[in-house]
Structures are given as structure tokens and as C-alpha cells.
Design a protein around this motif. Structure first.
Motif, mmCIF file in Angstrom:
data_model
loop_
_atom_site.group_PDB
_atom_site.id
_atom_site.type_symbol
_atom_site.label_atom_id
_atom_site.label_comp_id
_atom_site.label_asym_id
_atom_site.label_seq_id
_atom_site.Cartn_x
_atom_site.Cartn_y
_atom_site.Cartn_z
ATOM 1 N N UNK A 228 0.883 -1.054 -0.017
ATOM 2 C CA UNK A 228 0.231 -0.007 -0.091
ATOM 3 C C UNK A 228 0.932 1.247 -0.097
ATOM 4 N N UNK A 229 2.015 1.305 0.717
ATOM 5 C CA UNK A 229 2.820 2.466 0.871
ATOM 6 C C UNK A 229 3.664 2.479 -0.547
ATOM 7 N N UNK A 230 4.012 1.401 -1.182
ATOM 8 C CA UNK A 230 4.755 1.592 -2.336
ATOM 9 C C UNK A 230 3.770 2.217 -3.261
ATOM 10 N N UNK A 239 7.185 11.189 2.383
ATOM 11 C CA UNK A 239 7.342 9.989 3.254
ATOM 12 C C UNK A 239 6.299 10.419 4.634
ATOM 13 N N UNK A 240 6.159 11.691 4.864
ATOM 14 C CA UNK A 240 5.521 11.808 6.301
ATOM 15 C C UNK A 240 3.840 11.784 5.610
ATOM 16 N N UNK A 241 3.561 12.417 4.691
ATOM 17 C CA UNK A 241 2.210 12.174 4.215
ATOM 18 C C UNK A 241 1.823 10.772 3.846
ATOM 19 N N UNK A 268 6.184 0.802 8.221
ATOM 20 C CA UNK A 268 5.300 1.649 7.554
ATOM 21 C C UNK A 268 6.475 2.948 7.448
ATOM 22 N N UNK A 269 7.449 3.444 8.241
ATOM 23 C CA UNK A 269 8.230 4.366 7.961
ATOM 24 C C UNK A 269 9.311 4.260 6.868
ATOM 25 N N UNK A 270 9.789 2.824 6.756
ATOM 26 C CA UNK A 270 10.441 2.505 5.570
ATOM 27 C C UNK A 270 9.822 2.569 4.036
ATOM 28 N N UNK A 271 8.953 1.825 4.353
ATOM 29 C CA UNK A 271 7.751 1.767 3.203
ATOM 30 C C UNK A 271 7.352 3.024 2.615
ATOM 31 N N UNK A 272 7.268 3.957 3.426
ATOM 32 C CA UNK A 272 6.669 5.282 3.151
ATOM 33 C C UNK A 272 7.802 6.143 2.514
ATOM 34 N N UNK A 531 15.550 -2.287 8.621
ATOM 35 C CA UNK A 531 14.889 -2.648 7.459
ATOM 36 C C UNK A 531 15.027 -1.893 6.224
ATOM 37 N N UNK A 532 15.555 -0.755 6.392
ATOM 38 C CA UNK A 532 16.029 0.006 5.124
ATOM 39 C C UNK A 532 17.265 -0.123 4.503
ATOM 40 N N UNK A 533 17.843 -1.275 5.145
ATOM 41 C CA UNK A 533 19.377 -1.343 4.818
ATOM 42 C C UNK A 533 19.785 -1.167 3.538
ATOM 43 N N UNK A 534 19.088 -1.789 2.703
ATOM 44 C CA UNK A 534 19.197 -1.823 1.299
ATOM 45 C C UNK A 534 19.403 -0.645 0.641
ATOM 46 N N UNK A 535 18.687 0.467 1.157
ATOM 47 C CA UNK A 535 18.787 1.948 0.614
ATOM 48 C C UNK A 535 20.171 2.551 1.051
ATOM 49 N N UNK A 536 20.676 2.023 2.129
ATOM 50 C CA UNK A 536 22.181 2.646 2.582
ATOM 51 C C UNK A 536 23.045 1.986 1.561
ATOM 52 N N UNK A 537 22.909 0.867 1.143
ATOM 53 C CA UNK A 537 24.065 -0.045 0.287
ATOM 54 C C UNK A 537 23.838 0.290 -1.267
#
Length: 634
Positions: A228-230, A239-241, A268-272, A531-537
Motif C-alpha cells: 500500500x505504501x509503495x 514520506x510523512x504524508x 511503515x516508515x521505511x515503506x513510506x 529494515x531499510x539497509x538496502x537503501x544505504x548500500x
């Protein structure tokens, strides 16, 4: 109380009028008339400032306000609104004089006064909508320009008078420069597109589709939150919205299903946050990137596709493995909507998005034209919908919602324009780039790490757009000078500017999710980083291997996509420590080794890594099927 209600009605009516005028001038400028660029930007900035002073009134957060205090605050607001209108109309009505003076780098007393007023209004509007951090950076930048002759060494310069600084800020290198130009030309129209999708019921329809697609599976509510967030992130770009809209429904549902509060909020934070890097609408910063780099927005969307897919695949897999760890089941059958019906209801949303993609990527039209046509399709399909028809009130509500969303963008872009003006005037961007290259000893990887740290620090408390603009001005030349392609360098900076939303200690998406989840923001933020580790790599991956942001119809692209999916799944398994059961440290190390094999730009190495992943993961799945199934698989 009655007078207060009357005042609110008055301001609400004014906001509706301004919102409709904003729709008229932005859509009209690309359909029935064409304004000179700076004049159009002046209209845009004036509209944005007036809306900010109406939506974010002075003293709104103060409790126990006296009548005198309220009257004084309202008077101050209207004085600021009057000044915003005066400066805006001055540029519009005396545009030829303004343009000639700016072209010749001349500043009359009249222009100096208006330039000072615009600078102060920009700082105050930025403070109201964004907080103190970005306006403070802008003030420091102005002080740097003024007192630069007293600074020794690399960062010193000859110093500039207030008149020269004002000339730079009040020109197309400052508040009427690239940041506000991007907001006027592109961002507003896409905010309008998102707003009309929202009034068409996008949030409800996307939630139903997500529940129908993933609700039955193990850990269904969390998977549903990711989907849903995607979906919603592709149209909101905020992201906040994203967190407050989808999270209000998904976070309590995840907690009820058995997920820990910090995990539910982090999902939810990472997905958003991923919505800002998810094509086709990636957030305002992507439009700014298109203007800065000269690369079309369609090309940026194509380049961002694989990294965004990897980001969400890793998150989805981590959610799945968390459900394995705690043996969480899906939702009851009576809570699952019909998928076919949900998809049928969603056609009026999917068709405009398809039109947008076809025009942007297939026909390579301008983003403005693609957005306007897509908005037209939304309105036509909305009015033709017999079950839930769009009304004229919805048209007005969409315009008002877009105008409200515009406030944060105008505040960020205009204030960032002051910083950009100082960088241009003093050469600070080039000096900062040279500093990073020297500090990194002219080596790429140390320079990338330093750039990441700078982005993380600048991103704290700043919206993504402002953080990206400052980073792109200061750091991008250093990275391109070290051999990183322009697109890869700017995407690198965009990613870390975006991920600041989930990076402690100041993580706005994590804070928003923590409020809904009723959890400690720092704990939730740390879980979100995992959870968002992919984004940092990923930024390091495509900075070192541009194949990750290159799309062609050939074997290399196929191998890159397969490698990307293997990296995403392997990261999730290595960090969670589960496949269909808890795995050993040796097996986790194996998956880290697989990542090292597939992420490098060598065909046979990637093929070996994909093969190792397929053998071990396939063996685990085969062994799991031989056991008595306790939970439904994905």
C-alpha cells in the motif's frame, strides 16, 4: 468564539480562491498562454508565501492565547501577506525593468528594498513550514558571504556587501532560481495529479488491493503495508504524508496481528520513505535533479526503477522473515476484499498513471504536459464513474489539497535558493567539493563515505528537496570529478537525502510512525535503519557499478536485475537470520558472501552468486515443504 469562527471561514474562503487561481495559472501557463520564466516563478513564490502565512499563522502553537495576542498575530500575518503580494506584483508589473537590472547586475534602491523584503519573507515562510534548521543554514550562508574576507584558508573569499548579496538572492540565481523554478514548472502539477488521485479514493482503493493481494499470506498486514505504501508513495512522493495516511490504518493492524510496535512502525516508515525514490512520481527532489543535471525526468525514472524494486523487495522479504520468526498468520478470510473487484475499482486510478508513464517514458513528452494530460484523464474518468462519481466539490478539494502540499515545497525551495545564491556568489560549492576530494585523498570510496556522512548531517531536520539541493551544489562536482557519472552521483545524493527521513537522531518519518505506533522514536528509528539497509548500500552499488541504473534490452540488463533481486533477498536473510527456520551464523555469512559476488560488475562472478543463492535457498524451500506446514508461505 463566534468571531474566531468567522475569521476561520474568511481565511478558508481566501485559501479556496488562491488554490483555484494557482490551478489556473499553473495549468494555463502550459496550455493557453506562456509567461516569461521569472514572472511565472514570481507568481508561484507569491502564491506559496501567501498560502504559508494563511496555513501556518503566527502563534498557532501557543496555548492560552489572550485576545490581544491573537489580534496582534493576525495583524502581523496580514502585514506579511501584504508584503508578499507587494513584492510579487512588483516583479510581475515591472518585469522589464526588473529583468534589465538583473541582467546588467544593477541594483536600484527600489530593487534593494524589495530584495531585502523577499529575503526576509523567504526566511520567515521557511521557518514556519519547515522549522528553524534550513532558515538558520540560509542565515549562516548570508553571514559567510558578508564576512568571508575574515575567514582564512580554503574557505575564505573577498567578502561581499549586503547590496551584492541581495542582488544575488533576488535574481534567477537565488529565490527565482532552479529550486523554485522546478517547484513552479513541475512539482505543483504533480502535487495536483496526486491530489486528484487522492480525492478519487486512491488511499482506500490501494489499501483494498494490498489487502486482497497479501492479506491471506503469513504476516499479511505488514506485507499489505509495504504494498500500500509503495502504491501510495508513487503518487505522493512525501514520506510523512505516506506515514500518516496509510500508517493510520496499517500500523494498528500490524500490531493486532502480533508484530512488535517498533517493528510495525518501522515497516511503515521505511515503506513510506521509499515513495521518494519510487517511480513514476519520486518526489520534488527528482524534478530538481532533472533541472540540475539536464537529464530528462523520464530517464531518471528508468534509472531509479531497479534500485527502488530492490529496496522494496528487501523490505518485503524482511517482513516475511519476521512473520516466520514469530509464526504470524494472515488475516481472516472475512477481512479480505475481492481482488477482482478492487482492481476494477482501481482502473480509474491505473489508467491515469499508465498515461503518465507512456507520455513520460514512451513518448518522451515534458513532465508538465504529461501531468496535465494525466490530470485530465483523472477528471474525465472520475466524472464518468457511476458508483463513485467525482463532483465539482472534489475538483475544488483537489486544488486546495495541492495548494496545501505546495507550502512545504515552496518553503524548502525558496529558502534553499538563498543558500544556492551564496554558493554561486562565493564559489563555496567548488571549495567544498575540493575539500571533500582532499579529505578523501582523491580516492573514490572514502569520498563516497564522506559524501554520505555530509548528506546524513544536512538531511537531519531538512526536507529531502532542500537537503538534495544543498548536497548537489556542494558535493556532486566532487563525485563527478572522481569519475562517477552525473546521474549516478546525483542519485547517490538523492538516496541519502531521502533516507535521512529514517536515520536517527532526527528521522521525521520514524517520528511520525512512532506517534501512531506509540513507541519510542529512537528504538523505532534504529529498527527502520535495519529494515531499510538496502537503501544505504544501493547508492554505493550504482556509484561503483552504473549498470544498476542502466536499462537496455540485453543480457547484461537481465543479469543486473537478477543480481539486484538476489542482493535484496540475501540482505534480508543475512540480517534477519531466517529462511524457513533460524539459520546458523555460517549460513548468514554465506548470504553475505553471495552479496559480495553478485554486486560487483563481473558476469561470471554474478552468475556464481546467483547459482549459490538458488541452490541454498531452493534447498531450504524443498526441506520446508517436507516438514509439516505450520504457516502459510508467501
Amino acid at each position: 468564539m463566534e468571531k474566531k469562527g468567522s475569521y476561520q471561514k474568511l481565511t478558508a474562503g481566501i485559501i479556496v480562491g488562491i488554490s483555484l487561481f494557482a490551478l489556473f495559472i499553473h495549468v494555463g501557463n502550459y496550455t493557453v498562454f506562456t509567461l516569461p520564466s521569472i514572472m511565472f516563478y514570481a507568481w508561484h513564490l507569491m502564491i506559496g508565501m501567501v498560502l504559508i502565512f494563511l496555513y501556518y499563522p503566527l502563534g498557532a502553537k501557543k496555548e492560552h492565547k489572550s485576545r490581544g495576542f491573537t489580534v496582534a498575530c493576525r495583524a502581523a500575518d496580514w502585514i506579511l501577506i501584504g508584503l508578499a503580494l507587494a513584492t510579487g506584483f512588483y516583479v510581475v508589473l515591472h518585469f522589464d525593468t526588473y529583468a534589465q537590472m538583473m541582467q546588467n547586475n544593477q541594483l536600484t534602491t527600489e530593487l534593494y528594498v524589495f530584495g531585502m523584503i523577499v529575503t526576509l519573507l523567504t526566511l520567515e515562510s521557511g521557518r514556519r513550514v519547515l522549522g528553524n534548521v534550513l532558515p538558520l543554514i540560509a542565515v549562516i550562508a548570508v553571514l559567510y558571504a558578508y564576512f568571508g574576507n575574515r575567514i582564512p584558508g580554503l574557505f575564505g573569499h573577498r567578502g561581499y556587501s549586503l547590496q551584492r548579496i541581495t542582488l544575488s538572492v533576488f535574481s534567477d540565481r537565488g529565490v527565482y532560481g532552479t529550486p523554485i523554478g522546478t517547484s513552479a514548472a513541475n512539482v505543483y502539477l504533480f502535487l495536483l495529479f496526486a491530489a486528484y488521485l487522492a480525492v478519487s479514493g486512491a488511499d482506500r482503493i490501494f489499501q483494498n488491493i494490498a489487502i486482497a493481494a497479501a492479506g491471506r499470506k503469513r504476516g499479511g498486514p505488514a506485507k499489505m503495508a509495504v504494498i500500500a505504501s509503495a502504491f501510495f508513495g508513487t503518487i505522493s512522493g512525501s514520506c510523512v504524508a505516506n506515514v500518516v495516511s496509510t500508517g493510520a490504518f496499517t500500523i494498528p493492524l500490524m500490531k493486532h496481528n502480533g508484530y512488535r510496535a517498533k517493528f510495525a512502525g518501522a515497516v511503515e516508515a521505511v515503506a513510506s520513505t521509499g515513495g521518494q525514490i519510487m517511480p513514476p512520481i519520486m518526489g520534488a527532489a527528482a524534478f530538481v535533479m532533472a533541472d540540475i543535471t539536464g537529464i530528462s525526468y523520464g530517464e531518471i525514472c528508468i534509472a531509479a526503477a531497479l534500485p527502488a524494486v530492490m529496496y522494496y523487495v528487501c523490505l518485503f522479504k524482511m517482513v516475511d522473515l519476521e512473520s516466520v520468526r514469530f509464526q504470524l498468520k494472515g488475516l481472516p478470510e472475512d477481512q479480505i476484499p475481492d481482488l477482482k473487484e478492487s482492481l476494477a475499482r482501481g482502473m480509474k486510478l491505473f489508467v491515469p498513471v499508465a498515461v503518465l508513464l507512456i507520455m513520460l517514458i514512451g513518448l518522451k513528452t515534458t513532465p508538465m504536459k504529461a501531468a496535465i494530460w494525466s490530470i485530465g484523464v483523472i477528471l474525465i474518468l472520475g466524472f464518468l464513474d457511476r458508483k463513485d462519481p467525482m463532483t465539482l466539490k472534489d475538483v475544488v478539494d483537489g486544488a486546495v489539497a495541492a495548494a496545501k502540499s505546495l507550502c512545504a515545497v515552496v518553503g524548502a525551495c525558496a529558502t534553499a535558493g538563498i543558500v544556492v545564491a551564496v554558493f554561486s556568489l562565493t564559489g563555496l560549492g567548488l571549495k567544498f567539493s575540493n575539500f571533500i576530494v582532499r579529505l578523501g585523498n582523491n580516492a573514490l570510496i572514502p569520498s563516497l563515505i564522506l559524501s554520505m556522512l555530509v548528506c546524513a548531517v544536512l538531511g537531519m531536520g531538512l526536507p529531502t528537496t532542500a537537503a538534495y539541493i544543498v548536497c548537489a551544489t556542494a558535493i556532486a562536482p566532487a563525485l563527478t570529478g572522481l569519475g562517477v557519472p552525473v546521474l549516478a552521483a546525483n542519485l547517490f545524493l538523492l538516496y541519502f537525502a531521502s533516507l535521512s527521513a529514517i536515520t536517527p537522531p532526527v528521522a521525521v518519518a520514524s517520528y511520525a510512525a512512532a506517534g501512531i505506533a506509540e513507541e519510542n522514536p529512537v528504538k523505532l528509528g534504529l529498527t527502520a535503519v535495519k529494515l531499510g539497509i538496502t537503501g544505504f548500500i544501493l547508492p554505493f552499488a550504482f556509484a561503483l557499478n552504473p549498470d544498476y541504473i542502466t536499462f537496455r534490452f540485453d543480457l547484461q540488463t537481465l543479469m543486473t536485475w537478477l543480481s539486484g533481486l538476489v542482493v535484496a533477498c540475501s540482505l534480508a536473510i543475512a540480517f534477519q537470520g531466517y529462511v524457513e527456520w533460524k539459520i546458523s551464523l555460517g549460513e548468514r555469512a554465506l548470504y553475505l558472501g553471495i552479496i559480495c559476488l553478485v554486486i560487483v560488475p563481473y558476469f561470471w562472478s554474478s552468475l556464481a552468486g546467483i547459482g549459490l543463492f538458488a541452490v541454498h535457498y531452493g534447498y531450504c524451500q524443498w526441506k520446508a515443504k517436507r516438514r509439516e506446514p505450520r504457516i502459510q508461505s508467501i
